[in-house]
Design a protein around this motif. Structure first.
Motif: not given
Length: 189
Positions: A20-24, A59-60, A97-99, A107-113
């Motif tokens: 899914a990471i690579g495809v999306f 999940a992603l 990479g694809d992340i 497509q995914v949110s960035f919450e780590a920072e």
């Protein structure tokens, strides 16, 4: 037998997430069938693990967060000069990479920072930048949230340059790290 089944289920789940990471990353609107094909599973199997697209994207998000945190730990941002730590963090993030494509395409949110709520930097990132101010490797006029923005802007530019100019990953990373170093350095001598 249960360990074998749970190990097999974990491998299948991870294969679906990796696919899914690579495809999306290449096509944000790709159908789930493309993910199933890339993972080497049938659509029924994919739906057994993730009922729908929303569940897979959730999940992603978790997977991206875990990979970002692992990259952050590998970067050892509490070690060395502030600027060296920022460069190590940039290199570790680049290697995701694809992340990064999923993050840049939102497509995914960035919450780590941005765990302080409403934006800003987390305390470790801020401490890294303040250490750079103190050790003279990061211009003291640059606030931590600006340094964070510069880091992400350089990563975005590097991935775009990699795709558009067809340079090697090594060359794109070299340009990112060189640009980061120049952007953080004090202009007053």
């Amino acid at each position: 037998m249960t360990d074998t089944v749970s190990g097999s289920r974990a491998r299948t789940r991870q294969a679906i997430l990796d696919a899914a990471i690579g495809v999306f990353a290449r096509n944000p609107a790709a159908p789930l069938g493309d993910v199933a094909v890339a993972a080497g599973v049938g659509r029924t199997t994919l739906h057994r693990y993730y009922a729908d697209r929303a569940e897979l994207l959730t999940a992603l998000r978790v997977e991206a967060g875990e990979r970002l945190e692992a990259a952050r730990l590998r970067a050892r941002i509490n070690d060395g000069t502030g600027a060296d730590a920022v460069r190590r963090l940039g290199q570790e993030y680049f290697d995701l990479g694809d992340i990064l494509s999923l993050l840049f395409n939102e497509q995914v949110s960035f919450e780590a920072e941005t765990t302080t709520g409403g934006g800003g930097c987390d305390p470790e990132f801020t401490a890294m930048v303040l250490r750079g101010h103190a050790d003279g490797t990061i211009d003291p006029s640059l606030p931590a949230d600006w340094v964070q923005s510069v880091l992400w802007a350089q990563l975005y530019a590097g991935w775009g340059y990699l795709a558009e100019q067809r340079v090697s990953r090594h060359e794109a990373l070299r340009l990112i790290l060189h640009s980061l170093g120049g952007a953080l350095r004090s202009t007053s001598t």
